[in-house]
Design a protein around this motif. Sequence first.
Motif, PDB file in Angstrom:
ATOM      1  N   SER A 142      -7.185   0.517   2.089  1.00 28.82           N
ATOM      2  CA  SER A 142      -8.341  -0.331   1.364  1.00 28.82           C
ATOM      3  C   SER A 142      -8.155  -0.634  -0.129  1.00 28.82           C
ATOM      4  O   SER A 142      -8.619  -1.515  -0.823  1.00 28.82           O
ATOM      5  CB  SER A 142      -9.595   0.112   1.946  1.00 28.82           C
ATOM      6  OG  SER A 142      -9.899   1.450   1.368  1.00 28.82           O
ATOM      7  N   ALA A 143      -7.632   0.769  -0.616  1.00 30.23           N
ATOM      8  CA  ALA A 143      -7.534   0.392  -2.009  1.00 30.23           C
ATOM      9  C   ALA A 143      -6.436  -0.193  -2.518  1.00 30.23           C
ATOM     10  O   ALA A 143      -6.478  -0.657  -3.772  1.00 30.23           O
ATOM     11  CB  ALA A 143      -7.334   2.230  -2.705  1.00 30.23           C
ATOM     12  N   PHE A 144      -5.456  -0.591  -1.727  1.00 33.71           N
ATOM     13  CA  PHE A 144      -4.249  -1.230  -2.316  1.00 33.71           C
ATOM     14  C   PHE A 144      -4.002  -2.857  -1.495  1.00 33.71           C
ATOM     15  O   PHE A 144      -2.997  -3.360  -1.542  1.00 33.71           O
ATOM     16  CB  PHE A 144      -2.921  -0.691  -2.020  1.00 33.71           C
ATOM     17  CG  PHE A 144      -2.989   0.855  -2.732  1.00 33.71           C
ATOM     18  CD1 PHE A 144      -2.824   0.752  -4.300  1.00 33.71           C
ATOM     19  CD2 PHE A 144      -3.488   2.147  -2.199  1.00 33.71           C
ATOM     20  CE1 PHE A 144      -2.747   1.938  -5.006  1.00 33.71           C
ATOM     21  CE2 PHE A 144      -3.552   3.237  -3.004  1.00 33.71           C
ATOM     22  CZ  PHE A 144      -3.093   3.087  -4.366  1.00 33.71           C
ATOM     23  N   GLN A 145      -4.994  -3.010  -0.850  1.00 40.32           N
ATOM     24  CA  GLN A 145      -4.926  -4.542  -0.170  1.00 40.32           C
ATOM     25  C   GLN A 145      -5.904  -5.424  -0.811  1.00 40.32           C
ATOM     26  O   GLN A 145      -6.761  -5.066  -1.648  1.00 40.32           O
ATOM     27  CB  GLN A 145      -5.296  -4.328   1.189  1.00 40.32           C
ATOM     28  CG  GLN A 145      -4.338  -3.455   1.776  1.00 40.32           C
ATOM     29  CD  GLN A 145      -4.525  -3.378   3.482  1.00 40.32           C
ATOM     30  OE1 GLN A 145      -5.856  -3.131   3.906  1.00 40.32           O
ATOM     31  NE2 GLN A 145      -3.738  -3.224   4.490  1.00 40.32           N
ATOM     32  N   PRO A 201       0.759  -1.287  -0.057  1.00 40.95           N
ATOM     33  CA  PRO A 201       0.075  -0.062  -0.059  1.00 40.95           C
ATOM     34  C   PRO A 201       0.678   1.219  -0.072  1.00 40.95           C
ATOM     35  O   PRO A 201       0.398   2.411  -0.548  1.00 40.95           O
ATOM     36  CB  PRO A 201      -0.751  -0.103   1.300  1.00 40.95           C
ATOM     37  CG  PRO A 201      -0.715  -1.697   1.616  1.00 40.95           C
ATOM     38  CD  PRO A 201       0.430  -1.989   1.304  1.00 40.95           C
ATOM     39  N   TYR A 202       2.242   1.148   0.436  1.00 41.29           N
ATOM     40  CA  TYR A 202       2.766   2.301   0.448  1.00 41.29           C
ATOM     41  C   TYR A 202       3.982   2.586  -0.625  1.00 41.29           C
ATOM     42  O   TYR A 202       4.358   3.639  -0.994  1.00 41.29           O
ATOM     43  CB  TYR A 202       3.848   2.131   1.773  1.00 41.29           C
ATOM     44  CG  TYR A 202       2.993   2.062   2.981  1.00 41.29           C
ATOM     45  CD1 TYR A 202       2.506   3.060   3.597  1.00 41.29           C
ATOM     46  CD2 TYR A 202       2.992   1.001   3.682  1.00 41.29           C
ATOM     47  CE1 TYR A 202       1.689   3.101   4.946  1.00 41.29           C
ATOM     48  CE2 TYR A 202       2.317   0.635   4.894  1.00 41.29           C
ATOM     49  CZ  TYR A 202       1.827   1.559   5.475  1.00 41.29           C
ATOM     50  OH  TYR A 202       1.082   1.685   6.682  1.00 41.29           O
ATOM     51  N   VAL A 203       3.738   1.615  -1.494  1.00 44.56           N
ATOM     52  CA  VAL A 203       4.469   1.749  -2.716  1.00 44.56           C
ATOM     53  C   VAL A 203       4.139   2.856  -3.480  1.00 44.56           C
ATOM     54  O   VAL A 203       4.934   3.706  -4.226  1.00 44.56           O
ATOM     55  CB  VAL A 203       4.735   0.440  -3.641  1.00 44.56           C
ATOM     56  CG1 VAL A 203       5.333   0.383  -5.009  1.00 44.56           C
ATOM     57  CG2 VAL A 203       5.147  -0.679  -3.096  1.00 44.56           C
ATOM     58  N   PRO A 204       2.851   2.966  -3.967  1.00 45.80           N
ATOM     59  CA  PRO A 204       2.447   4.194  -4.698  1.00 45.80           C
ATOM     60  C   PRO A 204       2.668   5.508  -4.012  1.00 45.80           C
ATOM     61  O   PRO A 204       2.569   6.570  -4.588  1.00 45.80           O
ATOM     62  CB  PRO A 204       0.772   3.887  -4.705  1.00 45.80           C
ATOM     63  CG  PRO A 204       0.334   3.005  -3.832  1.00 45.80           C
ATOM     64  CD  PRO A 204       1.758   2.164  -3.577  1.00 45.80           C
TER      65      PRO A 204
END
Length: 532
Positions: A529-532, A355-358
């Motif tokens: 929630s958008a990246f999990q 989730p932190y990559v973007p």
Amino acid sequence: MSQTCARQLLRLLEAYGVDTAFGIPGVHTIELYRALGESPIRHVTPRHEQGAGFMADGYARASGRPAACFIITGPGMTNIATAMGQALADSVPMLVFSSVNHRNTLGRGQGRLHELPSQQQMLSGVSVFSHTLHDPAALPELLARAFATFRGARPGPVHIEIPIDLFDAPVAEHLPRPIEVFPPAPAPAAIARAAEWLSQAERPLLLLGGGCVAAPEAARGLVERLQAPALTTINAKGVLGLDHPLDLGATMSLPAARRLAAEADVILALGTELGETDYDLVFDEGFHLGGRLIRVDIDPQQLGRNQGADLAMVADAGETMTALLQALPKSRGADGRAAAVRQALALNEDPELAPYVPLFATLRATLPEAILVGDSTGPVYAGNFLASLPAPRRWFNSATGYGTLGYGLPAALGAALACPERPVVALVGDGGLQFVLGELATARDLPYPVAVVIWNNQGYDEIRRYMAMHDVPQLGVDLTAPDFSDLASAYTCRYRAVGNPTSLGEALAHLGDEDSPLLIEVDATVWMSAFQ
């Protein structure tokens, strides 16, 4: 005007190149401030003495130059002690000058204003050294000692307390010249042996710590000469440049990097204490070195801690890397270990980090030259693994070393003062920011726009998850955050609420449009929630 102790102090600081001081005046320091009004040294007023210390810390990390703190007796010093502890843990140079009660009252317990049994003894535990000035003629010697420590030994906070009755005491007009100090160079015999071991090694490995940041060219040259994988600590991020193929970052707590370390036959550790907050973030004491260890540190005591060395050098890391480059033969052939470890780490695919990559991709795309300053918060923990920087001194935080909260915002302000040509971003959590909300006023007063990215997860989420992992009731970790929009308005700051990389990038793109701080609130729940 007559030369007083306070005036001489400021002239000495000017001579040593100190141009910025952080402090809150009080009745015990008015004579110091009388002299400061005649000095070109820039004064910045934080809203709390802890903020002064964190600002001086950020200033030094971003620039490599120490700043001064002018702090009041008693509560001012207990307030700044936490910031001094963080600086001591991370070897950050800092000058802390405080008042103390009249010489003839010290230690007498008479209940005087701001009195402590021994202010000097209390601060000595968070200082490289702490000294009470009894004779104003000794002030030049103390400043020389401080800068000799900063330039020729392991740096950290230096505390000098001046009794109230000495600030306006007369001193000699003559100002001694600053002493030029060169750091220790490595012994030629040690360099010869280290070069022999490294040239014969089949699986060499480099461990680069914060002691290397002043010599990035030498660090990059040595890594490329050896064609060896390098693990770089959090405070050494960027020392090899952006996305260097041999830089495996601060991944020492992960299995693939630990296997690499255990299988290396010769390890060169430069300017790193090999401590827990870089090498054992999972707290299992699982980082082991199987080969011969060459340790280089400017502090001789450090060479006997954490990992025993087969060859130890008391020397400056930059001087040592330069000497090794001259002693080593031509470059070795690449062995593919770094690429294999990077593939095994697969950081961008790690479910905890994904989730932190973007988030970091957006920061990099929008503000590629930014200095990123962090508190102890989720994005910073992830960034210690994920972030790649084009140069050193662009990434530092309090998630390492002492591990205090409330660091990110004031340290970012110090960095902005030190490097006004660069954008500065503070990465903070809603919990940590509430330690230092008053410093938003300091941010508003400065002529530099700083982005404050608030990761709002309604509390202390790292501790909340740690409690859940260990079946501990989640007490004291769920907080109600303030309305950051209203807070920004109250402090005359700009505000944006974001929940995805696109809106974050749009907000960051407008950082330089105005000189006011920009508060960017990220709804952590929506983002995750958008990246999990």
